[in-house]
Design an enzyme around this catalytic site. Sequence first.
Site, short mmCIF file in Angstrom:
data_model
loop_
_atom_site.label_atom_id
_atom_site.label_comp_id
_atom_site.label_asym_id
_atom_site.label_seq_id
_atom_site.Cartn_x
_atom_site.Cartn_y
_atom_site.Cartn_z
N ARG A 144 -51.12 1.95 -10.99
CA ARG A 144 -49.75 2.27 -10.57
C ARG A 144 -49.62 2.35 -9.06
O ARG A 144 -48.55 2.65 -8.53
CB ARG A 144 -49.31 3.60 -11.19
CG ARG A 144 -49.30 3.59 -12.71
CD ARG A 144 -48.84 4.92 -13.24
NE ARG A 144 -47.43 5.10 -13.00
CZ ARG A 144 -46.56 5.45 -13.93
NH1 ARG A 144 -46.95 5.67 -15.16
NH2 ARG A 144 -45.29 5.60 -13.64
N TYR A 147 -46.80 0.69 -6.94
CA TYR A 147 -45.51 1.38 -6.90
C TYR A 147 -45.60 2.64 -6.03
O TYR A 147 -44.79 2.83 -5.11
CB TYR A 147 -45.09 1.74 -8.32
CG TYR A 147 -43.74 2.41 -8.45
CD1 TYR A 147 -42.57 1.71 -8.17
CD2 TYR A 147 -43.64 3.74 -8.87
CE1 TYR A 147 -41.33 2.31 -8.31
CE2 TYR A 147 -42.39 4.34 -9.01
CZ TYR A 147 -41.25 3.63 -8.73
OH TYR A 147 -40.02 4.24 -8.86
N ASP A 148 -46.61 3.50 -6.31
CA ASP A 148 -46.75 4.77 -5.59
C ASP A 148 -46.91 4.55 -4.09
O ASP A 148 -46.20 5.14 -3.27
CB ASP A 148 -47.99 5.55 -6.08
CG ASP A 148 -48.02 5.73 -7.58
OD1 ASP A 148 -47.04 5.34 -8.24
OD2 ASP A 148 -49.02 6.25 -8.10
N GLU A 149 -47.85 3.68 -3.74
CA GLU A 149 -48.12 3.44 -2.32
C GLU A 149 -46.96 2.69 -1.67
O GLU A 149 -46.65 2.89 -0.49
CB GLU A 149 -49.43 2.66 -2.13
CG GLU A 149 -50.66 3.38 -2.65
CD GLU A 149 -51.11 4.54 -1.78
OE1 GLU A 149 -50.31 5.06 -0.98
OE2 GLU A 149 -52.28 4.95 -1.89
N VAL A 190 -39.37 9.42 -20.91
CA VAL A 190 -38.33 9.95 -21.80
C VAL A 190 -37.84 8.87 -22.76
O VAL A 190 -37.75 9.11 -23.98
CB VAL A 190 -37.16 10.55 -20.99
CG1 VAL A 190 -36.07 11.06 -21.93
CG2 VAL A 190 -37.66 11.69 -20.10
N SER A 191 -37.59 7.67 -22.25
CA SER A 191 -37.14 6.59 -23.14
C SER A 191 -38.24 6.25 -24.15
O SER A 191 -37.97 5.91 -25.30
CB SER A 191 -36.75 5.35 -22.34
OG SER A 191 -37.81 4.90 -21.55
N PHE A 193 -40.42 8.35 -25.50
CA PHE A 193 -40.39 9.36 -26.58
C PHE A 193 -39.19 9.13 -27.49
O PHE A 193 -39.30 9.20 -28.72
CB PHE A 193 -40.33 10.78 -26.00
CG PHE A 193 -41.62 11.23 -25.35
CD1 PHE A 193 -42.83 10.64 -25.67
CD2 PHE A 193 -41.61 12.27 -24.42
CE1 PHE A 193 -44.02 11.05 -25.07
CE2 PHE A 193 -42.78 12.69 -23.82
CZ PHE A 193 -43.99 12.08 -24.14
N1 LIG Z 1 -35.36 5.69 -13.32
C1 LIG Z 1 -36.13 6.65 -12.86
O1 LIG Z 1 -36.50 7.58 -13.60
C2 LIG Z 1 -36.59 6.63 -11.41
C3 LIG Z 1 -37.50 7.61 -11.00
C4 LIG Z 1 -37.90 7.61 -9.67
C5 LIG Z 1 -37.40 6.69 -8.77
N2 LIG Z 1 -36.53 5.74 -9.20
C6 LIG Z 1 -36.06 4.78 -8.21
O2 LIG Z 1 -34.65 4.62 -8.31
C7 LIG Z 1 -34.30 3.27 -8.03
C8 LIG Z 1 -33.51 2.67 -9.18
O3 LIG Z 1 -34.31 2.74 -10.36
P1 LIG Z 1 -33.74 2.29 -11.79
O4 LIG Z 1 -34.40 3.12 -12.81
O5 LIG Z 1 -32.25 2.22 -11.74
O6 LIG Z 1 -34.38 0.82 -11.88
P2 LIG Z 1 -33.78 -0.52 -12.50
O7 LIG Z 1 -34.94 -1.41 -12.74
O8 LIG Z 1 -32.85 -0.23 -13.64
O9 LIG Z 1 -32.91 -1.11 -11.29
C9 LIG Z 1 -33.50 -1.71 -10.17
C10 LIG Z 1 -32.57 -2.79 -9.67
O10 LIG Z 1 -33.14 -3.37 -8.48
C11 LIG Z 1 -32.99 -4.78 -8.56
N3 LIG Z 1 -34.05 -5.39 -7.75
C12 LIG Z 1 -35.40 -5.33 -7.93
N4 LIG Z 1 -36.02 -6.01 -6.97
C13 LIG Z 1 -35.05 -6.51 -6.16
C14 LIG Z 1 -35.06 -7.32 -4.99
N5 LIG Z 1 -36.22 -7.76 -4.45
N6 LIG Z 1 -33.88 -7.66 -4.42
C15 LIG Z 1 -32.71 -7.24 -4.94
N7 LIG Z 1 -32.63 -6.48 -6.06
C16 LIG Z 1 -33.79 -6.12 -6.65
C17 LIG Z 1 -33.11 -5.11 -10.04
O11 LIG Z 1 -32.49 -6.36 -10.34
C18 LIG Z 1 -32.35 -3.94 -10.67
O12 LIG Z 1 -30.97 -4.23 -10.75
C19 LIG Z 1 -35.61 2.52 -7.74
O13 LIG Z 1 -35.80 2.48 -6.34
C20 LIG Z 1 -36.65 3.39 -8.40
O14 LIG Z 1 -37.91 3.24 -7.79
C21 LIG Z 1 -36.11 5.68 -10.50
#
Ligand SMILES: NC(=O)c1ccc[n+]([C@@H]2O[C@H](COP(=O)([O-])OP(=O)(O)OC[C@H]3O[C@@H](n4cnc5c(N)ncnc54)[C@H](O)[C@@H]3O)[C@@H](O)[C@H]2O)c1
Length: 199
Positions: A144, A147-149, A190-191, A193
């Site tokens: 992972r 993503y983390d880094e 969560v999804s 589970f």
């Molecule tokens: N869902 C969570 O629980 C959660 C937790 C922590 C952080 N985040 C952060 O929140 C943000 C949104 O997450 P999410 O769950 O809505 O994700 P998601 O995958 O539903 O949405 C991400 C969107 O980014 C777009 N995308 C990806 N790479 C791209 C690129 N190179 N150029 C343009 N668009 C791009 C995808 O098409 C998608 O529409 C992210 O930055 C994610 O890291 C989400």
Amino acid sequence: MRILVTGGAGFIGSHLVDKLMANVHQMKRMRYISGQSQEWIGHPRFELIRHDVTEPLLVEVDCIYHLACPASPIFYKYNPVKLPFSQTRLQLRQNVIGTLNMLGLAKWVGVRILLTSTSEVYGDPLEHPQKEEYWGNVNPIGVRSCYDEGKRVAETLMFDYHRQHDIEIQIARIFNTYGPRMNIDDGHVVSYFVAQALR
Ligand SMILES: NC(=O)c1ccc[n+]([C@@H]2O[C@H](COP(=O)([O-])OP(=O)(O)OC[C@H]3O[C@@H](n4cnc5c(N)ncnc54)[C@H](O)[C@@H]3O)[C@@H](O)[C@H]2O)c1
């Protein structure tokens, strides 16, 4: 205000777009970036931009919400080098170059930028609950780590731009979020589970 939401068609981004569009008196136009269709397409104050954030972007905006990032652990864990969204882009590249490009835009037009970071910046934390001052316990070579880094570097870039160029920044470290429109198979806990319970 002209607001740019990168990743605006994603799970969290689409809810943010809905909230922003509801505040009609505050906005003239909305921009977002993604590949998915949305109900706002065709609205006079809404503009869709299809753009990969790893490529530079120059648009006139008053505020940037930078959410774009491949966020599904299923995708980045099993295919960290070649992601389905953009076949030639590395996960790390999206976080680093994508954030760099959006910071470049924020600097160019002189506006505030918000980055959606993640609780994953704490890695496998040794402190509970995690406070903002905690620096985390991240494995740099795990499955992972891309993503983390990637998010940790993105946060570093945000603060470097703030210190060096005086850009107004905000970082939201989002923890596990769930709700309508999330992809049932995206690998979040969560999804996962809920899907198991339903099945
Ligand atoms: N869902 C969570 O629980 C959660 C937790 C922590 C952080 N985040 C952060 O929140 C943000 C949104 O997450 P999410 O769950 O809505 O994700 P998601 O995958 O539903 O949405 C991400 C969107 O980014 C777009 N995308 C990806 N790479 C791209 C690129 N190179 N150029 C343009 N668009 C791009 C995808 O098409 C998608 O529409 C992210 O930055 C994610 O890291 C989400």
